[in-house]
Design an enzyme around this catalytic site. Structure first.
Site, PDB file in Angstrom:
ATOM      1  N   LYS A   1       0.829  -1.220   0.000  1.00  0.00           N
ATOM      2  CA  LYS A   1       0.000   0.000   0.000  1.00  0.00           C
ATOM      3  C   LYS A   1       0.857   1.262   0.000  1.00  0.00           C
ATOM      4  CE  LYS A   1      -2.281  -0.900   3.777  1.00  0.00           C
ATOM      5  NZ  LYS A   1      -1.721  -2.197   4.194  1.00  0.00           N
TER       6      LYS A   1
ATOM      7  N   ARG B   1      -9.762   1.334   8.896  1.00  0.00           N
ATOM      8  CA  ARG B   1      -9.354  -0.023   9.243  1.00  0.00           C
ATOM      9  C   ARG B   1     -10.400  -0.742  10.072  1.00  0.00           C
ATOM     10  NH1 ARG B   1      -3.630   0.589   8.825  1.00  0.00           N
ATOM     11  NH2 ARG B   1      -2.490  -1.206   9.538  1.00  0.00           N
TER      12      ARG B   1
ATOM     13  N   ARG C   1      11.450  -6.688   4.732  1.00  0.00           N
ATOM     14  CA  ARG C   1      11.431  -5.294   5.183  1.00  0.00           C
ATOM     15  C   ARG C   1      12.005  -5.182   6.596  1.00  0.00           C
ATOM     16  NH1 ARG C   1       5.809  -2.091   5.188  1.00  0.00           N
ATOM     17  NH2 ARG C   1       5.540  -3.026   7.234  1.00  0.00           N
TER      18      ARG C   1
ATOM     19  N   ARG D   1      11.656  -1.966  11.283  1.00  0.00           N
ATOM     20  CA  ARG D   1      10.460  -1.421  11.911  1.00  0.00           C
ATOM     21  C   ARG D   1      10.082  -2.277  13.105  1.00  0.00           C
ATOM     22  NH1 ARG D   1       5.369   0.059   8.077  1.00  0.00           N
ATOM     23  NH2 ARG D   1       4.200  -1.087   9.648  1.00  0.00           N
TER      24      ARG D   1
ATOM     25  N   ARG E   1      -0.621  -8.800  13.349  1.00  0.00           N
ATOM     26  CA  ARG E   1      -1.175  -7.753  12.476  1.00  0.00           C
ATOM     27  C   ARG E   1      -2.054  -8.363  11.392  1.00  0.00           C
ATOM     28  NH1 ARG E   1       4.168  -5.288  10.782  1.00  0.00           N
ATOM     29  NH2 ARG E   1       3.000  -4.158   9.191  1.00  0.00           N
TER      30      ARG E   1
END
Ligand code: ADP
Length: 199
Positions: free
Chosen positions: A14, A89, A128, A134, A145
């Site tokens: 996204k 969301r 990632r 992160r 998640r």
């Protein structure tokens, strides 16, 4: 004037697509995740409140998120359209956005669903994690998640499909190919690149 929304699981791409589409359509990309992360980084009150939820992979409470997005959409650059990434969301956030848009006499043009299977998104997020570090990209938090996404966010896709604003895009493959799929689908819905974006 183009009002778009990107929806899809974590790792679907996204953020990557949002940056490109914002340029193509000449609208600001508004990512609640990015706004929260910059608040955490700057140690603001909002960041302090949001951090624990983000690190656990849970949604930040709707009250905080809705207030944030309302303020953001009131800013000048969003008056002529926007691309929302990561919002809404939850059902409550859909209601909030509906009310906001209705009170401004507008509505969403298209909701773009980025579709990617779980194995692929887990693989992308693992990569990632190594590249960006992160704090919510650890294996355990990623799994959570994805659960939160399927419980709270995936059902919203049906809501938008029922309003006939949904386009579903295969998010697998090259970044350019995915962007091209999206712009084609939007073109079919009467949405074209701005001069600024196609230059
Ligand atoms: P991703 O979609 O890849 O999980 P985001 O950057 O969109 O990443 O979101 C990261 C985190 O920020 C989420 O796990 C959540 O804690 C918080 N967040 C972002 N957007 C929202 C939202 N609309 N409502 C609640 N929490 C949010």
């Amino acid at each position: 004037m183009t009002r778009l929304l990107l929806i899809g699981p974590p790792g679907a791409g996204k953020g990557t697509q949002a940056a490109r589409l914002a340029e193509i359509y000449g609208v600001p990309a508004i990512s609640t995740g990015d706004i929260f992360r910059s608040n955490v980084k700057n140690g603001t009150e909002l960041g302090t409140k949001a951090k624990a939820f983000m690190d656990a992979g849970d949604n930040v409470p709707d009250s905080l998120t809705n207030a944030l997005i309302r303020d953001r959409l009131e800013e000048d650059d969003a008056k002529n359209g926007f691309l929302l990434d990561g919002y809404p969301r939850t059902t409550d956030q859909v209601r909030e956005l509906d009310e906001f848009l209705a009170s401004h006499g507008s509505a969403l043009d298209v909701v773009v669903e980025l579709e990617a299977d779980t194995e692929v998104v887990v693989g992308r997020l693992r990569k990632r994690a190594l590249e960006q570090g992160r704090s919510d990209d650890t294996e355990e938090v990623v799994r959570h998640r994805l659960e939160v996404y399927s419980e709270q966010t995936a059902p919203l896709i049906k809501t938008y499909a029922g309003r006939d604003v949904l386009v579903t895009i295969d998010a697998l493959g090259e970044v350019d190919a995915v962007t091209a799929r999206i712009t084609e689908a939007l073109f079919d819905r009467g949405i074209s690149a701005t001069d600024a974006g196609s230059r």
